[in-house]
Design a protein around this motif. Structure first.
Motif, PDB file in Angstrom:
ATOM      1  N   ALA A   1       0.832  -1.210   0.000  1.00 48.29           N
ATOM      2  CA  ALA A   1       0.000   0.000   0.000  1.00 48.29           C
ATOM      3  C   ALA A   1       0.864   1.257   0.000  1.00 48.29           C
ATOM      4  O   ALA A   1       0.537   2.241  -0.669  1.00 48.29           O
ATOM      5  CB  ALA A   1      -0.934  -0.001   1.193  1.00 48.29           C
ATOM      6  N   VAL A   2       1.973   1.231   0.722  1.00 41.69           N
ATOM      7  CA  VAL A   2       2.881   2.384   0.746  1.00 41.69           C
ATOM      8  C   VAL A   2       3.510   2.586  -0.623  1.00 41.69           C
ATOM      9  O   VAL A   2       3.629   3.711  -1.106  1.00 41.69           O
ATOM     10  CB  VAL A   2       3.950   2.224   1.848  1.00 41.69           C
ATOM     11  N   ALA A   3       3.880   1.492  -1.285  1.00 44.79           N
ATOM     12  CA  ALA A   3       4.454   1.602  -2.632  1.00 44.79           C
ATOM     13  C   ALA A   3       3.432   2.171  -3.611  1.00 44.79           C
ATOM     14  O   ALA A   3       3.766   3.032  -4.439  1.00 44.79           O
ATOM     15  CB  ALA A   3       4.942   0.237  -3.103  1.00 44.79           C
ATOM     16  N   ALA A   4       2.193   1.727  -3.522  1.00 43.24           N
ATOM     17  CA  ALA A   4       1.137   2.263  -4.392  1.00 43.24           C
ATOM     18  C   ALA A   4       0.881   3.734  -4.085  1.00 43.24           C
ATOM     19  O   ALA A   4       0.655   4.536  -4.995  1.00 43.24           O
ATOM     20  CB  ALA A   4      -0.146   1.447  -4.232  1.00 43.24           C
ATOM     21  N   ALA A   5       0.925   4.103  -2.810  1.00 46.78           N
ATOM     22  CA  ALA A   5       0.715   5.500  -2.419  1.00 46.78           C
ATOM     23  C   ALA A   5       1.841   6.384  -2.959  1.00 46.78           C
ATOM     24  O   ALA A   5       1.601   7.523  -3.375  1.00 46.78           O
ATOM     25  CB  ALA A   5       0.623   5.620  -0.907  1.00 46.78           C
ATOM     26  N   ARG A   6       3.060   5.862  -2.987  1.00 46.70           N
ATOM     27  CA  ARG A   6       4.180   6.643  -3.523  1.00 46.70           C
ATOM     28  C   ARG A   6       3.998   6.878  -5.026  1.00 46.70           C
ATOM     29  O   ARG A   6       4.221   7.985  -5.518  1.00 46.70           O
ATOM     30  CB  ARG A   6       5.508   5.947  -3.264  1.00 46.70           C
ATOM     31  N   VAL A   7       3.594   5.848  -5.760  1.00 50.43           N
ATOM     32  CA  VAL A   7       3.353   6.003  -7.197  1.00 50.43           C
ATOM     33  C   VAL A   7       2.273   7.044  -7.437  1.00 50.43           C
ATOM     34  O   VAL A   7       2.394   7.904  -8.313  1.00 50.43           O
ATOM     35  CB  VAL A   7       2.985   4.643  -7.841  1.00 50.43           C
ATOM     36  N   ASP A   8       1.197   6.993  -6.644  1.00 52.42           N
ATOM     37  CA  ASP A   8       0.119   7.974  -6.781  1.00 52.42           C
ATOM     38  C   ASP A   8       0.622   9.382  -6.463  1.00 52.42           C
ATOM     39  O   ASP A   8       0.274  10.340  -7.159  1.00 52.42           O
ATOM     40  CB  ASP A   8      -1.042   7.601  -5.857  1.00 52.42           C
ATOM     41  N   ALA A   9       1.450   9.515  -5.441  1.00 59.13           N
ATOM     42  CA  ALA A   9       1.989  10.828  -5.081  1.00 59.13           C
ATOM     43  C   ALA A   9       2.881  11.369  -6.196  1.00 59.13           C
ATOM     44  O   ALA A   9       2.835  12.564  -6.516  1.00 59.13           O
ATOM     45  CB  ALA A   9       2.766  10.741  -3.775  1.00 59.13           C
ATOM     46  N   GLU A  10       3.674  10.508  -6.818  1.00 60.57           N
ATOM     47  CA  GLU A  10       4.520  10.948  -7.930  1.00 60.57           C
ATOM     48  C   GLU A  10       3.669  11.366  -9.123  1.00 60.57           C
ATOM     49  O   GLU A  10       4.004  12.323  -9.822  1.00 60.57           O
ATOM     50  CB  GLU A  10       5.495   9.844  -8.325  1.00 60.57           C
ATOM     51  N   ASP A  11       2.571  10.661  -9.358  1.00 62.61           N
ATOM     52  CA  ASP A  11       1.660  11.034 -10.440  1.00 62.61           C
ATOM     53  C   ASP A  11       1.055  12.410 -10.177  1.00 62.61           C
ATOM     54  O   ASP A  11       0.996  13.258 -11.071  1.00 62.61           O
ATOM     55  CB  ASP A  11       0.563   9.975 -10.587  1.00 62.61           C
ATOM     56  N   ARG A  12       0.615  12.645  -8.953  1.00 66.16           N
ATOM     57  CA  ARG A  12       0.053  13.951  -8.603  1.00 66.16           C
ATOM     58  C   ARG A  12       1.102  15.048  -8.730  1.00 66.16           C
ATOM     59  O   ARG A  12       0.822  16.149  -9.212  1.00 66.16           O
ATOM     60  CB  ARG A  12      -0.522  13.928  -7.191  1.00 66.16           C
ATOM     61  N   LEU A  13       2.351  14.751  -8.322  1.00 61.24           N
ATOM     62  CA  LEU A  13       3.432  15.727  -8.437  1.00 61.24           C
ATOM     63  C   LEU A  13       3.692  16.074  -9.898  1.00 61.24           C
ATOM     64  O   LEU A  13       3.848  17.245 -10.254  1.00 61.24           O
ATOM     65  CB  LEU A  13       4.708  15.189  -7.784  1.00 61.24           C
ATOM     66  N   ALA A  14       3.716  15.073 -10.768  1.00 65.16           N
ATOM     67  CA  ALA A  14       3.943  15.318 -12.198  1.00 65.16           C
ATOM     68  C   ALA A  14       2.841  16.209 -12.767  1.00 65.16           C
ATOM     69  O   ALA A  14       3.125  17.141 -13.529  1.00 65.16           O
ATOM     70  CB  ALA A  14       4.001  13.994 -12.952  1.00 65.16           C
ATOM     71  N   ARG A  15       1.588  15.939 -12.400  1.00 66.07           N
ATOM     72  CA  ARG A  15       0.489  16.769 -12.899  1.00 66.07           C
ATOM     73  C   ARG A  15       0.573  18.195 -12.373  1.00 66.07           C
ATOM     74  O   ARG A  15       0.309  19.158 -13.105  1.00 66.07           O
ATOM     75  CB  ARG A  15      -0.855  16.132 -12.564  1.00 66.07           C
ATOM     76  N   LEU A  16       0.957  18.357 -11.102  1.00 66.80           N
ATOM     77  CA  LEU A  16       1.110  19.704 -10.541  1.00 66.80           C
ATOM     78  C   LEU A  16       2.210  20.477 -11.260  1.00 66.80           C
ATOM     79  O   LEU A  16       2.036  21.650 -11.624  1.00 66.80           O
ATOM     80  CB  LEU A  16       1.443  19.631  -9.051  1.00 66.80           C
ATOM     81  N   LEU A  17       3.353  19.830 -11.469  1.00 66.56           N
ATOM     82  CA  LEU A  17       4.453  20.497 -12.170  1.00 66.56           C
ATOM     83  C   LEU A  17       4.046  20.859 -13.590  1.00 66.56           C
ATOM     84  O   LEU A  17       4.339  21.955 -14.073  1.00 66.56           O
ATOM     85  CB  LEU A  17       5.701  19.612 -12.163  1.00 66.56           C
ATOM     86  N   ALA A  18       3.360  19.944 -14.282  1.00 70.17           N
ATOM     87  CA  ALA A  18       2.915  20.214 -15.655  1.00 70.17           C
ATOM     88  C   ALA A  18       1.951  21.393 -15.697  1.00 70.17           C
ATOM     89  O   ALA A  18       2.069  22.274 -16.562  1.00 70.17           O
ATOM     90  CB  ALA A  18       2.268  18.974 -16.260  1.00 70.17           C
ATOM     91  N   GLU A  19       0.999  21.433 -14.771  1.00 68.78           N
ATOM     92  CA  GLU A  19       0.046  22.545 -14.735  1.00 68.78           C
ATOM     93  C   GLU A  19       0.759  23.877 -14.532  1.00 68.78           C
ATOM     94  O   GLU A  19       0.411  24.882 -15.164  1.00 68.78           O
ATOM     95  CB  GLU A  19      -0.967  22.347 -13.612  1.00 68.78           C
ATOM     96  N   ARG A  20       1.765  23.881 -13.679  1.00 72.51           N
ATOM     97  CA  ARG A  20       2.492  25.127 -13.426  1.00 72.51           C
ATOM     98  C   ARG A  20       3.346  25.534 -14.619  1.00 72.51           C
ATOM     99  O   ARG A  20       3.470  26.719 -14.924  1.00 72.51           O
ATOM    100  CB  ARG A  20       3.317  24.993 -12.149  1.00 72.51           C
ATOM    101  N   ILE A  21       3.930  24.557 -15.298  1.00 71.27           N
ATOM    102  CA  ILE A  21       4.697  24.871 -16.509  1.00 71.27           C
ATOM    103  C   ILE A  21       3.763  25.443 -17.573  1.00 71.27           C
ATOM    104  O   ILE A  21       4.070  26.467 -18.199  1.00 71.27           O
ATOM    105  CB  ILE A  21       5.435  23.620 -17.034  1.00 71.27           C
ATOM    106  N   VAL A  22       2.633  24.796 -17.793  1.00 75.05           N
ATOM    107  CA  VAL A  22       1.677  25.268 -18.804  1.00 75.05           C
ATOM    108  C   VAL A  22       1.214  26.685 -18.472  1.00 75.05           C
ATOM    109  O   VAL A  22       1.153  27.552 -19.349  1.00 75.05           O
ATOM    110  CB  VAL A  22       0.477  24.306 -18.927  1.00 75.05           C
ATOM    111  N   THR A  23       0.911  26.941 -17.214  1.00 75.97           N
ATOM    112  CA  THR A  23       0.464  28.280 -16.809  1.00 75.97           C
ATOM    113  C   THR A  23       1.537  29.312 -17.120  1.00 75.97           C
ATOM    114  O   THR A  23       1.245  30.373 -17.679  1.00 75.97           O
ATOM    115  CB  THR A  23       0.113  28.301 -15.313  1.00 75.97           C
TER     116      THR A  23
END
Length: 169
Positions: free
Chosen positions: A135-157
């Motif tokens: 579960a911790v490994a899955a949570a880390r993958v999800d957190a990295e996915d959210r981080l990638a989307r946040l960074l992408a949104e900020r770059i696009v902005t």
């Protein structure tokens, strides 16, 4: 301040306020970013991506492609750095939560190699470490996915802001 008490009257009053605000925005030269002549139109389906081959960078590329499409008139190079930081521990030293701060440096160049926009964005996400190993490994993958989307949104902005000030290529 006067405010209508009946639900229908409140809706009518809010609709009137919305119309006034829309008129004020139209009068001040406001134009939508994703409109036909907005800055997003100058970037959509015109960018190729040069991003490192890591799992997080792959997710970042996908998020950027979802927002801006892909083409060959401009090149966006991005370098990403992250770390994992313990953000909550018990008195006994058991880790309860991790935080993943991330930074992305980007550079958008046109077909002639001229830098159109560049900058750095940062964001962070976290995940719980108080479950099973899987579960911790899955949570880390999800957190990295959210981080990638946040960074992408900020770059696009930032790209949209930077290209709004420059004329279309």
């Amino acid at each position: 301040m006067w405010w209508p008490s009946a639900p229908l009257a409140r809706r009518a009053a809010l609709a009137g306020v919305a119309v006034l605000l829309a008129g004020a925005l139209a009068g001040c030269g406001f134009s939508p970013v994703y409109g036909p002549s907005g800055p997003a139109n100058h970037l959509t389906n015109r960018i190729s991506y040069a991003i490192p081959e890591t799992a997080l960078a792959y997710r970042l590329r996908q998020a950027l492609r979802d927002s801006l499409g892909e083409g060959s008139e401009m090149a966006l190079s991005v370098s990403v750095s992250t770390s994992v930081v313990t953000s909550a521990e018990t008195r006994g030293g058991e880790i309860l939560r991790y935080t993943i701060p991330g930074t992305a440096q980007y550079r958008l160049t046109d077909s002639g190699g001229r830098v159109v926009a560049s900058g750095t964005v940062d964001a962070f996400t976290g995940y719980s470490a108080s479950a099973s190993t899987r579960a911790v490994a899955a949570a880390r993958v999800d957190a990295e996915d959210r981080l990638a989307r946040l960074l992408a949104e900020r770059i696009v902005t930032q790209l949209l802001v930077a290209t709004a000030a420059t004329p279309a290529p």
